[in-house]
Design an enzyme around this catalytic site. Structure first.
Site, PDB file in Angstrom:
ATOM      1  N   SER A  39      35.413  58.546 -42.765  1.00  0.00           N
ATOM      2  CA  SER A  39      36.808  58.166 -44.152  1.00  0.00           C
ATOM      3  C   SER A  39      36.436  57.766 -44.228  1.00  0.00           C
ATOM      4  O   SER A  39      36.271  55.961 -43.285  1.00  0.00           O
ATOM      5  CB  SER A  39      37.909  59.417 -44.193  1.00  0.00           C
ATOM      6  OG  SER A  39      38.476  58.948 -42.755  1.00  0.00           O
ATOM      7  N   VAL A  40      37.512  57.239 -44.406  1.00  0.00           N
ATOM      8  CA  VAL A  40      38.312  55.620 -45.716  1.00  0.00           C
ATOM      9  C   VAL A  40      38.987  55.492 -43.904  1.00  0.00           C
ATOM     10  O   VAL A  40      39.602  53.602 -43.836  1.00  0.00           O
ATOM     11  CB  VAL A  40      39.125  55.705 -46.737  1.00  0.00           C
ATOM     12  CG1 VAL A  40      40.377  56.616 -46.724  1.00  0.00           C
ATOM     13  CG2 VAL A  40      38.857  54.573 -47.299  1.00  0.00           C
ATOM     14  N   LYS A  41      39.566  56.648 -43.732  1.00  0.00           N
ATOM     15  CA  LYS A  41      41.119  56.461 -42.183  1.00  0.00           C
ATOM     16  C   LYS A  41      40.319  54.974 -41.914  1.00  0.00           C
ATOM     17  O   LYS A  41      41.120  55.025 -40.648  1.00  0.00           O
ATOM     18  CB  LYS A  41      41.191  57.581 -41.929  1.00  0.00           C
ATOM     19  CG  LYS A  41      41.958  58.008 -43.085  1.00  0.00           C
ATOM     20  CD  LYS A  41      43.226  57.120 -43.969  1.00  0.00           C
ATOM     21  CE  LYS A  41      44.226  57.797 -44.401  1.00  0.00           C
ATOM     22  NZ  LYS A  41      45.738  57.001 -44.548  1.00  0.00           N
ATOM     23  N   GLU A  42      38.567  55.332 -41.049  1.00  0.00           N
ATOM     24  CA  GLU A  42      38.510  54.512 -40.215  1.00  0.00           C
ATOM     25  C   GLU A  42      38.711  53.111 -39.923  1.00  0.00           C
ATOM     26  O   GLU A  42      39.058  52.614 -38.895  1.00  0.00           O
ATOM     27  CB  GLU A  42      37.177  54.654 -39.438  1.00  0.00           C
ATOM     28  CG  GLU A  42      36.563  55.973 -39.398  1.00  0.00           C
ATOM     29  CD  GLU A  42      35.135  56.162 -39.636  1.00  0.00           C
ATOM     30  OE1 GLU A  42      34.056  56.147 -39.700  1.00  0.00           O
ATOM     31  OE2 GLU A  42      35.251  56.991 -40.613  1.00  0.00           O
ATOM     32  N   ALA A  45      42.492  53.241 -39.000  1.00  0.00           N
ATOM     33  CA  ALA A  45      42.346  52.928 -37.220  1.00  0.00           C
ATOM     34  C   ALA A  45      42.003  51.886 -36.586  1.00  0.00           C
ATOM     35  O   ALA A  45      42.883  51.497 -35.581  1.00  0.00           O
ATOM     36  CB  ALA A  45      41.811  54.288 -37.261  1.00  0.00           C
TER      37      ALA A  45
END
Length: 314
Positions: A39-42, A45
Site C-alpha cells: 500500500s501507499v502507507k509504507e 510509515a
C-alpha cells in the site's frame, strides 16, 4: 539494483494508462499497491519512523503503537520487523479479516475495537492506542493524523515521482482523502512546480470532507479513507474540490478495474478511480493521475464475495 531491506524498496511505483476504462487515454493510475507491504502507507510509515529515530522519540527495543484501518499498520509492522521493534495496532472491527491477518503475519499485535465509537472514546481504536502509549515504557505512537512527517513523505517521494513520470505534464492529481497526507504532500510538491495543477479529493459518502452538515456524517463500508473529524495532516486550503462517491459505486468500480484493466484494487481505489473518471471526462486534453492506495487482495472476503455484497445491500 539490490536493496538492503524491504524498507529501502518503498516507492518508485508505476503509472498505468487506463485506456480500456477510458479510451481517450488521459487517465493514468499510480499503482501504489506495488510497494513491498502492499500500500501507499509504507511511504509514511518509513518516513515517520525515520524521523522518530532521528529525534530520539523511538529507541532500541521500543514499541510502535498506532490506530489504523490496516495499511499504515502493515507499513509500520514491516518497518518494525526489519528494525526490531514491537508493533501494536488497534483497528476498528469493520476492517477486513485479510488485513488483520496481514498485520499478524508481520508480527504485529492487533486489538480490535467497535467501529462506531467516536475518536475521543477511551475504548475506540484511537483511545486504546492513546492508553497503551501512555502505559508502555519506550512506546511511541506516530499518530498519522497529526504527524507532519506524514505529508512530508509524499512531498519527498510521491509528488516527485508523479512529476518525473509524467515529465511535468500532469494536469490533475486525484487521491482519496483519509489523513489527507497524500493529497497534501504530493499536491504541495506538484503545485510548486506547476501552479495550475488541480488537486481533487475523492471522499466516501458519510465522511466529513463532503458532508453538508453534521447530520450527513455517518458510517460507510469503504475502508481506510474519509474521516469524521478534520486531521491536522490535511491542508484544507490546498484541495481544489472533493467528489463524493458512495460505497456502491466504489465497489462497482473496483470490480470493473479488475476485469477491464487487470488492476485488482481495494474499495478506496475504486472510489478514487470513479472520481478521477469524472474529472478525466470533463476535458480529455488534461492528463489526470489518480493514486491507487492498495490492492483488492485485502478485501476478497468482501468486495469479491457475493454473499457479503448481498448481505450489505450491494
Amino acid at each position: 539494483m539490490i536493496y538492503e531491506s524491504a524498507v529501502d524498496a518503498v516507492g518508485g511505483t508505476p503509472l498505468v494508462r487506463m485506456s480500456r476504462l477510458h479510451p481517450p487515454g488521459n487517465l493514468v493510475a499510480k499503482v501504489d499497491y506495488m510497494n513491498p507491504a502492499g500500500s501507499v502507507k509504507e511511504r509514511i510509515a518509513v518516513n515517520m519512523i525515520d524521523r522518530a529515530e532521528q529525534m530520539g522519540l523511538l529507541g532500541e527495543g521500543g514499541t510502535i503503537i498506532e490506530p489504523t484501518s490496516g495499511n499504515t499498520g502493515a507499513g509500520l509492522a514491516m518497518v518494525g520487523a526489519v528494525r526490531g521493534y514491537r508493533v501494536i495496532c488497534t483497528v476498528p472491527d469493520k476492517v477486513a479479516s485479510e488485513k488483520i491477518d496481514l498485520l499478524r503475519a508481520y508480527g504485529a499485535e492487533v486489538i480490535v475495537t467497535p467501529t462506531e465509537l467516536l475518536p475521543e472514546d477511551e475504548d475506540s481504536y484511537y483511545g486504546v492506542a492513546r492508553r497503551l502509549t501512555a502505559e508502555i515504557e519506550g512506546a511511541y505512537s506516530p499518530d498519522q493524523y497529526s504527524n507532519r512527517f506524514n505529508p512530508e513523505a509524499h512531498y519527498l517521494t510521491t509528488g516527485p515521482e508523479v512529476w518525473d513520470q509524467t515529465r511535468g505534464e500532469v494536469d490533475v492529481f486525484v487521491a482519496g482523502v483519509g489523513t489527507g497526507g497524500t493529497i497534501t504532500g504530493a499536491g504541495r510538491y506538484l503545485r510548486e512546480r506547476k501552479p495550475g495543477v488541480e488537486l481533487v479529493g475523492a471522499d466516501p459518502e458519510g465522511s466529513i470532507y463532503t458532508a453538508a452538515c453534521e447530520e450527513d456524517i455517518h458510517q460507510y463500508r469503504v475502508e481506510g479513507v474519509g474521516e469524521d473529524f478534520w486531521p491536522e495532516t490535511l491542508d484544507r486550503d490546498l484541495v481544489d474540490r472533493y467528489i463524493m462517491v458512495d460505497d456502491h459505486r466504489s465497489f462497482d468500480m473496483a470490480r470493473r478495474l479488475a476485469r477491464s484493466e487487470g488492476l485488482l484494487v481495494g474499495g478506496s481505489g475504486g472510489m478514487a478511480v470513479h472520481a478521477a473518471l469524472e474529472v478525466a471526462a470533463e476535458a480529455t486534453d488534461r492528463l489526470v493521475v489518480v493514486l491507487i492506495p492498495d490492492s483488492g487482495r485485502g478485501y476478497l472476503s468482501k468486495i469479491w464475495n457475493e454473499e457479503w455484497l448481498a448481505e450489505h445491500g450491494f
